[in-house]
Motif scaffolding. Structure first.
Motif, PDB file in Angstrom:
ATOM      1  N   PRO A 109       5.826   2.966 -12.353  1.00 19.60           N
ATOM      2  CA  PRO A 109       6.135   4.411 -12.291  1.00 19.60           C
ATOM      3  C   PRO A 109       7.131   4.793 -13.387  1.00 19.60           C
ATOM      4  CG  PRO A 109       7.351   3.244 -10.603  1.00 19.60           C
ATOM      5  CD  PRO A 109       6.552   2.209 -11.321  1.00 19.60           C
ATOM      6  N   VAL A 110       6.584   4.938 -14.586  1.00 19.94           N
ATOM      7  CA  VAL A 110       7.425   5.125 -15.775  1.00 19.94           C
ATOM      8  C   VAL A 110       8.357   6.320 -15.648  1.00 19.94           C
ATOM      9  CG1 VAL A 110       7.433   5.446 -18.269  1.00 19.94           C
ATOM     10  CG2 VAL A 110       5.623   4.113 -17.185  1.00 19.94           C
ATOM     11  N   ALA A 111       7.798   7.442 -15.249  1.00 16.10           N
ATOM     12  CA  ALA A 111       8.613   8.649 -15.198  1.00 16.10           C
ATOM     13  C   ALA A 111       9.782   8.483 -14.224  1.00 16.10           C
ATOM     14  CB  ALA A 111       7.746   9.831 -14.782  1.00 16.10           C
ATOM     15  N   TRP A 112       9.453   7.887 -13.106  1.00 16.01           N
ATOM     16  CA  TRP A 112      10.482   7.684 -12.062  1.00 16.01           C
ATOM     17  C   TRP A 112      11.530   6.662 -12.524  1.00 16.01           C
ATOM     18  CZ3 TRP A 112      13.213   9.380  -8.351  1.00 16.01           C
ATOM     19  CH2 TRP A 112      13.732   8.574  -7.316  1.00 16.01           C
ATOM     20  N   LEU A 113      11.079   5.630 -13.168  1.00  5.27           N
ATOM     21  CA  LEU A 113      12.021   4.647 -13.694  1.00  5.27           C
ATOM     22  C   LEU A 113      12.939   5.298 -14.724  1.00  5.27           C
ATOM     23  CD1 LEU A 113       9.658   1.561 -13.890  1.00  5.27           C
ATOM     24  CD2 LEU A 113      11.843   1.626 -12.661  1.00  5.27           C
ATOM     25  N   GLN A 114      12.321   6.145 -15.539  1.00  7.59           N
ATOM     26  CA  GLN A 114      13.102   6.834 -16.561  1.00  7.59           C
ATOM     27  C   GLN A 114      14.095   7.810 -15.927  1.00  7.59           C
ATOM     28  OE1 GLN A 114      12.806   6.055 -19.908  1.00  7.59           O
ATOM     29  NE2 GLN A 114      14.743   7.189 -19.833  1.00  7.59           N
ATOM     30  N   ARG A 115      13.579   8.553 -14.968  1.00  2.23           N
ATOM     31  CA  ARG A 115      14.417   9.547 -14.295  1.00  2.23           C
ATOM     32  C   ARG A 115      15.634   8.896 -13.624  1.00  2.23           C
ATOM     33  NH1 ARG A 115      12.379  14.661 -11.398  1.00  2.23           N
ATOM     34  NH2 ARG A 115      14.310  15.441 -10.519  1.00  2.23           N
ATOM     35  N   THR A 116      15.404   7.809 -12.924  1.00  2.49           N
ATOM     36  CA  THR A 116      16.504   7.149 -12.221  1.00  2.49           C
ATOM     37  C   THR A 116      17.464   6.480 -13.206  1.00  2.49           C
ATOM     38  OG1 THR A 116      15.055   5.229 -11.900  1.00  2.49           O
ATOM     39  CG2 THR A 116      15.196   6.805 -10.094  1.00  2.49           C
ATOM     40  N   VAL A 128       7.402  -6.536  -9.182  1.00  2.65           N
ATOM     41  CA  VAL A 128       7.490  -5.249  -8.492  1.00  2.65           C
ATOM     42  C   VAL A 128       8.483  -4.403  -9.266  1.00  2.65           C
ATOM     43  CG1 VAL A 128       8.015  -4.084  -6.315  1.00  2.65           C
ATOM     44  CG2 VAL A 128       6.988  -6.382  -6.297  1.00  2.65           C
ATOM     45  N   ARG A 129       7.964  -3.570 -10.150  1.00  4.90           N
ATOM     46  CA  ARG A 129       8.843  -2.899 -11.102  1.00  4.90           C
ATOM     47  C   ARG A 129       9.173  -1.492 -10.637  1.00  4.90           C
ATOM     48  NH1 ARG A 129       5.070  -4.120 -15.934  1.00  4.90           N
ATOM     49  NH2 ARG A 129       3.667  -3.500 -14.250  1.00  4.90           N
ATOM     50  N   ILE A 130      10.120  -1.430  -9.686  1.00  2.03           N
ATOM     51  CA  ILE A 130      10.555  -0.133  -9.168  1.00  2.03           C
ATOM     52  C   ILE A 130      12.091  -0.152  -9.141  1.00  2.03           C
ATOM     53  CG2 ILE A 130       8.440   0.115  -7.810  1.00  2.03           C
ATOM     54  CD1 ILE A 130       9.967  -0.609  -5.319  1.00  2.03           C
ATOM     55  N   PRO A 131      12.697   1.003  -9.060  1.00  2.00           N
ATOM     56  CA  PRO A 131      14.164   1.064  -9.065  1.00  2.00           C
ATOM     57  C   PRO A 131      14.764   0.293  -7.885  1.00  2.00           C
ATOM     58  CG  PRO A 131      13.239   3.239  -9.460  1.00  2.00           C
ATOM     59  CD  PRO A 131      12.098   2.354  -9.054  1.00  2.00           C
ATOM     60  N   VAL A 132      15.874  -0.369  -8.180  1.00  2.00           N
ATOM     61  CA  VAL A 132      16.537  -1.171  -7.146  1.00  2.00           C
ATOM     62  C   VAL A 132      17.957  -0.683  -6.940  1.00  2.00           C
ATOM     63  CG1 VAL A 132      17.270  -3.472  -6.456  1.00  2.00           C
ATOM     64  CG2 VAL A 132      15.176  -3.191  -7.797  1.00  2.00           C
ATOM     65  N   SER A 152       0.837  -1.208   0.000  1.00  2.00           N
ATOM     66  CA  SER A 152       0.000   0.000   0.000  1.00  2.00           C
ATOM     67  C   SER A 152       0.868   1.253   0.000  1.00  2.00           C
ATOM     68  CB  SER A 152      -0.957  -0.003   1.204  1.00  2.00           C
ATOM     69  OG  SER A 152      -0.244   0.307   2.387  1.00  2.00           O
ATOM     70  N   TYR A 153       2.010   1.185   0.675  1.00  3.69           N
ATOM     71  CA  TYR A 153       2.950   2.314   0.676  1.00  3.69           C
ATOM     72  C   TYR A 153       3.496   2.531  -0.735  1.00  3.69           C
ATOM     73  CZ  TYR A 153       3.333   2.802   5.812  1.00  3.69           C
ATOM     74  OH  TYR A 153       3.105   3.032   7.135  1.00  3.69           O
ATOM     75  N   ILE A 154       3.833   1.431  -1.380  1.00  8.39           N
ATOM     76  CA  ILE A 154       4.359   1.557  -2.752  1.00  8.39           C
ATOM     77  C   ILE A 154       3.290   2.192  -3.653  1.00  8.39           C
ATOM     78  CG2 ILE A 154       5.155   0.282  -4.804  1.00  8.39           C
ATOM     79  CD1 ILE A 154       6.379  -1.800  -2.898  1.00  8.39           C
ATOM     80  N   LEU A 155       2.067   1.645  -3.525  1.00 10.55           N
ATOM     81  CA  LEU A 155       0.973   2.150  -4.387  1.00 10.55           C
ATOM     82  C   LEU A 155       0.732   3.635  -4.161  1.00 10.55           C
ATOM     83  CD1 LEU A 155      -1.498  -0.879  -4.186  1.00 10.55           C
ATOM     84  CD2 LEU A 155      -0.308  -0.039  -6.237  1.00 10.55           C
ATOM     85  N   ALA A 156       0.954   4.056  -2.933  1.00 12.40           N
ATOM     86  CA  ALA A 156       0.708   5.465  -2.612  1.00 12.40           C
ATOM     87  C   ALA A 156       1.876   6.365  -2.991  1.00 12.40           C
ATOM     88  CB  ALA A 156       0.429   5.603  -1.114  1.00 12.40           C
ATOM     89  N   SER A 157       2.934   5.759  -3.459  1.00  7.26           N
ATOM     90  CA  SER A 157       4.139   6.556  -3.735  1.00  7.26           C
ATOM     91  C   SER A 157       4.323   6.801  -5.215  1.00  7.26           C
ATOM     92  CB  SER A 157       5.373   5.837  -3.183  1.00  7.26           C
ATOM     93  OG  SER A 157       5.730   4.769  -4.052  1.00  7.26           O
ATOM     94  N   GLU A 158       5.117   7.816  -5.476  1.00  2.00           N
ATOM     95  CA  GLU A 158       5.471   8.123  -6.865  1.00  2.00           C
ATOM     96  C   GLU A 158       6.897   7.712  -7.187  1.00  2.00           C
ATOM     97  OE1 GLU A 158       4.780  12.266  -7.387  1.00  2.00           O
ATOM     98  OE2 GLU A 158       2.593  12.063  -7.177  1.00  2.00           O
ATOM     99  N   ARG A 159       7.725   7.689  -6.133  1.00  2.00           N
ATOM    100  CA  ARG A 159       9.145   7.455  -6.378  1.00  2.00           C
ATOM    101  C   ARG A 159       9.673   6.370  -5.419  1.00  2.00           C
ATOM    102  NH1 ARG A 159       8.327  12.691  -5.770  1.00  2.00           N
ATOM    103  NH2 ARG A 159       9.565  12.767  -3.869  1.00  2.00           N
ATOM    104  N   PRO A 160       9.142   5.181  -5.556  1.00  2.00           N
ATOM    105  CA  PRO A 160       9.564   4.118  -4.637  1.00  2.00           C
ATOM    106  C   PRO A 160      10.926   3.534  -5.042  1.00  2.00           C
ATOM    107  CG  PRO A 160       8.030   3.237  -6.235  1.00  2.00           C
ATOM    108  CD  PRO A 160       8.149   4.720  -6.536  1.00  2.00           C
ATOM    109  N   VAL A 161      11.616   3.026  -4.054  1.00  3.27           N
ATOM    110  CA  VAL A 161      12.942   2.416  -4.283  1.00  3.27           C
ATOM    111  C   VAL A 161      13.084   1.190  -3.378  1.00  3.27           C
ATOM    112  CG1 VAL A 161      15.425   2.732  -3.896  1.00  3.27           C
ATOM    113  CG2 VAL A 161      14.099   4.558  -4.969  1.00  3.27           C
ATOM    114  N   LEU A 162      13.681   0.148  -3.929  1.00  2.71           N
ATOM    115  CA  LEU A 162      14.082  -1.007  -3.125  1.00  2.71           C
ATOM    116  C   LEU A 162      15.574  -0.905  -2.862  1.00  2.71           C
ATOM    117  CD1 LEU A 162      12.665  -4.369  -4.600  1.00  2.71           C
ATOM    118  CD2 LEU A 162      12.294  -3.440  -2.314  1.00  2.71           C
TER     119      LEU A 162
END
Lengths: 600, 600
Positions: A347-354, A235-239, A203-213
């Motif tokens: 989070p496409v934009a965030w993935l792109q940004r990172t 879980v497709r977020i920056p690692v 739920s925290y991830i879903l509520a976030s825009e810029r999540p990171v593992l």
């Protein structure tokens, strides 16, 4: 059955192939039994420190046991640094020691030593082991061995020490009648609480825009690297990875965004610091990785921290929004179970940004290729070395200092590589023993060790074992005339007053190639930038062990890094982690920030 | 004043000239201050173990302080064997360590490590130090330093450890306002009780026919070697010396009767065992020196034991007729006072008899001169070396094994020689560091180190320091292809099943002369019996450091020694101490006995 034979059988049954040892009078029956056991190969090191650190590396590589057997007295105290390394790095290194016979032990006599070569080593190592015991009843041997083995690997792994007095070693036992150890599993967290915690994490991830593992070695200790990699399919977020977790993802993995830290990668630090939700799994976040500043870590992010050791979460000095005391594997399995909820979260934009951070700020800068004649730039060197290394190679570092820092910043990991480092304790001198332990643990894979000229001689005697076994270890020793880190510290904080840092301040080191020759090991040399790749190839393709001296400028700096300033009270304060030195132009820096910069 | 400067001043004021160190981040201010102090010379070793053992030897040579400074974490754990050596051997070795700043220390957090490179080393060394403390208040620095210094040298000397966190190192203090340490001397024994004890001792001597003095290192610790030598002008009875006291009398002293022990001299053992009154002064009678048999020690003698440490007397398992808990110097001074009572006491027959033992049973037997071609007999070698050594030479051994055992049996001491050995802990690898520490402690006297091929490589890295400082250390490395003691033990007790003992059992060692070359140190070689003396002379006369490899037969046995037999329970039982192997013809043996032999 003779008790010492039982101990050797026990070790063999654990699936260990090699036992490191230095023989002695106090362990004579153990030595004899281990020597006779057909399933074990003993590896006699020259010094107990070399054997202990080799066993530690063996344990880390296999993510299982490493064994070191020592005799009483100095045999035990010589192994203490190996114990401390296993303690901080969290590996299941198992120490067996001999001791004077029970009747001769200090006991309650109050003397410093009673038996021959007796030191109360159990008391010495107790503060830095998960279990340290002297076996005083032959019929308790199974219990103590099983308990030690259980504790070494369960929960957060760590070293254990079992001392066996001479008259216990030779005692006759009936293995059928021995009592075993039953672990108490009542303290395991309930499955329901993990389910809830994972649901909340999601739920925290879903509520976030810029999540990171941010993933650390706890995932490996939990034997969950595979599960972690599977989780990333859903879980497709920056690692981000810690130094100890460096090899858990290949460099080209689509979600991999680097290795943050006080000494780290600029892009990774931007990713971490701009996050609004960071999930830390199996990473204890030690001070250097946070640039010595808990509060500043991902300061705009909700923080979820998963660790099997509750004290590691409690120690944090910032707010942990969701502390989850759990084995990383248990957490990741449950996350995999529930991950379908995140199917449409991307989070496409965030993935792109990172991804852009990573691309825009490579560690190896173009100007690094223009070094002063006669010197090799360590960044360029490590970069090319990582290109030339195979997926099956074992890689080790010298344990502390520029040689390991720069490798950790630079290395481009290939899937399958196993990279050993001890950033927690920062133990110089672990290079040669780690290469020995790592090579044997991998059943003889080619092993690359990048060491420094300061750490290399600290356990240089173990080159004899490398030569004896003709192990395919390729050493690169970066020679920067002394202790690079000490010199840099003394330049920055002591107005350049150098003490015991290099050849200008009463400190010298042995010549690397002459040392190679002394141990009948081939050697090579690199001081010409145009020949880096060909020299690396020649060294890597040489059969058996080889030592290549690499000349590095004493002036070479570690970069990027979070700079520190010493205040009047001697306390070092750091810049924010995203603002690494050399500092970016302020405009460019601000463009990279998704959160307010501290000065704004 | 900066606290770290105060610490350096404090050390300089103690009269120490050299501080051994390995620098590090955790000790940065201490390093800077020691580097700036004009009265101290810092000696940067390559490994903390080398520095710690060098400081230990320095302390023993000077019978005063030796200092080793280390950084936090592995810097501290690397020094633990030096601590253990100082603990068992009883020397005032003073360890200073850095540590993470107070705010970063583990404290009550329960984690394994919090600060950078943090290990709770104070807890690790506590069981083997007289004092171990972390200075957590800048204003307590004087108290802790003074207390540590006091405890290091008073009573039975021993190691102390003072840890100073980074923020304490840099704290500002006003030296005038610091509180000092006041020792509590209330527990000193009253002068009257010493008077009574000495009077009783004298009465025991007067009542005896075959009295013996057995003197140990406690006499040196008490700074009473001179008084002891004066006592011998008035108390004219046979004197035996322990290995640590080997240099307290020259070989030709009229009362000197040798060095007894499980590995010892046959004549000395006859003297000890036939005594009817033995006065043990400052010797803790460790098990090897008693051939592992308390009850059998001088079994027909009344026993008087003088030791500053009451636990050392209480530990004895035979009856001590007159236990005297006293500083050896206090006892000897009082004995000198009262010695006129013994003016007419002169046990001529006994003095003659013990002198005959000594003459009749030299350690070096004629047949030792007929060795197999290509090998040197260690006894002959040590005998000639001791003839060639000067009175001003410093002599060190490799710490354990045949190299030190045989030197201790053979050496003919010249007045003024100082001979370092660590028979209590038996720490292999102490040869090179001890030569470093001993040479510097003697302000650069010629230093002779007799090491073994097994121990020599254990701290081989410190050869760099010997070379750097161009110290006149003459190394003789006895090469018997591995661990002589282990091989002999495995032959005797394990039916010749060799494990990690030599090149036939998966153990090898680096080539001694190639190692010398690697460190740019001259080398020499000896394998021809006819050239022993000329080679020794050539080596001793060479300027600067030199390493001479001496080829010794792997079959060479240690003799004489009290033989042991392992019983079914694995317990080693010994022959009576007077009955050393190789056994004498029974007639001859019985002729030497003034007391009933055990079989009679």
């Amino acid at each position: 059955m003779k008790l010492s034979d039982y101990v050797a059988d026990f070790v063999a049954r654990l699936g260990v192939n090699h036992v490191f040892m230095v023989p002695g009078g106090g362990s004579m029956h153990l030595v004899d039994s281990f020597g006779k056991n057909q399933k074990l190969e003993y590896v006699a090191t020259i010094h107990e420190q070399g054997g202990a650190l080799a066993a530690e590396a063996y344990a880390e590589y296999r993510n299982h046991f490493g064994f070191m057997m020592v005799t009483s007295g100095p045999g035990g105290t010589n192994a203490v640094t190996g114990v401390a390394t296993a303690w901080v790095e969290g590996s299941g290194t198992f120490f067996l020691s001999g001791q004077a016979k029970r009747a001769d032990m200090i006991g309650t006599r109050g003397v410093r030593s009673m038996g021959h070569q007796e030191i109360d080593v159990v008391s010495v190592v107790k503060p830095i082991t998960k279990y340290a015991v002297s076996v005083l009843d032959p019929n308790s041997i199974r219990y103590h061995l099983e308990k030690a083995a259980y504790l070494a690997l369960n929960g957060r792994p760590g070293p254990v020490w079992v001392e066996i007095p001479l008259d216990i070693q030779i005692a006759q036992i009936d293995p059928e009648k021995l009592v075993g150890f039953e672990p108490d599993n009542s303290e395991q967290p309930a499955a329901s609480s993990i389910r809830t915690a994972v649901a909340k994490t999601i739920s925290y991830i879903l509520a976030s825009e810029r999540p990171v593992l941010l993933v650390g070695n706890g995932v490996r200790s939990a034997r969950a690297v595979d599960i972690f990699q599977k989780v990333l399919e859903k879980v497709r977020i920056p690692v981000l990875l810690t130094w100890k977790a460096i090899d858990m993802l290949p460099d080209g993995h689509p979600l991999y965004r680097g290795r943050p830290g006080g000494i780290g990668q600029r892009g990774a630090n931007f990713t971490q610091q701009n996050s609004d939700c960071i999930i830390v799994i199996g990473a204890r976040l030690d001070l250097p990785s946070l640039a010595f500043d808990h509060q500043g870590f991902a300061r705009a992010a909700r923080k979820i921290m998963v660790d099997v050791d509750p004290t590691e979460i409690r120690k944090m000095q910032m707010k942990i929004d969701l502390p989850i005391c759990s084995d990383a594997g248990v957490f990741l399995k449950e996350l995999l179970q529930q991950a379908d909820v995140l199917a449409s979260y991307y989070p496409v934009a965030w993935l792109q940004r990172t991804e852009n951070y990573k691309k825009k700020y490579p560690v190896v800068l173009p100007e690094y290729h223009n070094t002063k004649s006669g010197f090799i730039n360590s960044y360029v060197f490590n970069d090319i070395l990582s290109e030339e290394a195979l997926a099956t190679d074992v890689i080790t570092t010298g344990g502390a200092g520029a040689c390991s820092d720069i490798l950790m910043q630079t290395w481009k990991v290939k899937a399958g590589q196993r990279i050993y480092n001890v950033p927690g304790i920062g133990c110089m001198g672990s290079g040669i023993p780690a290469a020995l332990g790592g090579c044997l643990a991998s059943s003889g894979n080619r092993t690359i060790c990048v060491d420094g000229d300061g750490g290399f001689p600290m356990n240089v005697q173990e080159l004899e074992v490398i030569r004896r076994m003709n192990l395919p270890v390729k050493f690169f020793v970066l020679n920067n005339d002394g202790y690079g880190s000490i010199r840099s510290m003394q330049k920055n904080h002591f107005a350049g007053h150098l003490v015991a840092a290099d050849s200008k301040s009463n400190f010298t080191l042995p010549n690397v190639r002459r040392v190679a020759e002394a141990f009948c090991i081939k050697s090579d040399f690199l001081d010409d930038t145009s020949k880096i790749r060909e020299t690396i190839r020649r060294v890597l393709e040489t059969d058996g062990p080889i030592i290549c001296e690499v000349m590095v400028s004493p002036e070479e700096a570690i970069a990027p890094r979070v700079s520190t300033v010493m205040n009047a009270a001697g306390v070092l304060t750091s810049k924010p982690m995203e603002d690494m030195s050399p500092l970016l132009p302020r405009d460019e820096f601000l463009q990279n920030m998704a959160i307010p910069s501290l000065e704004d």
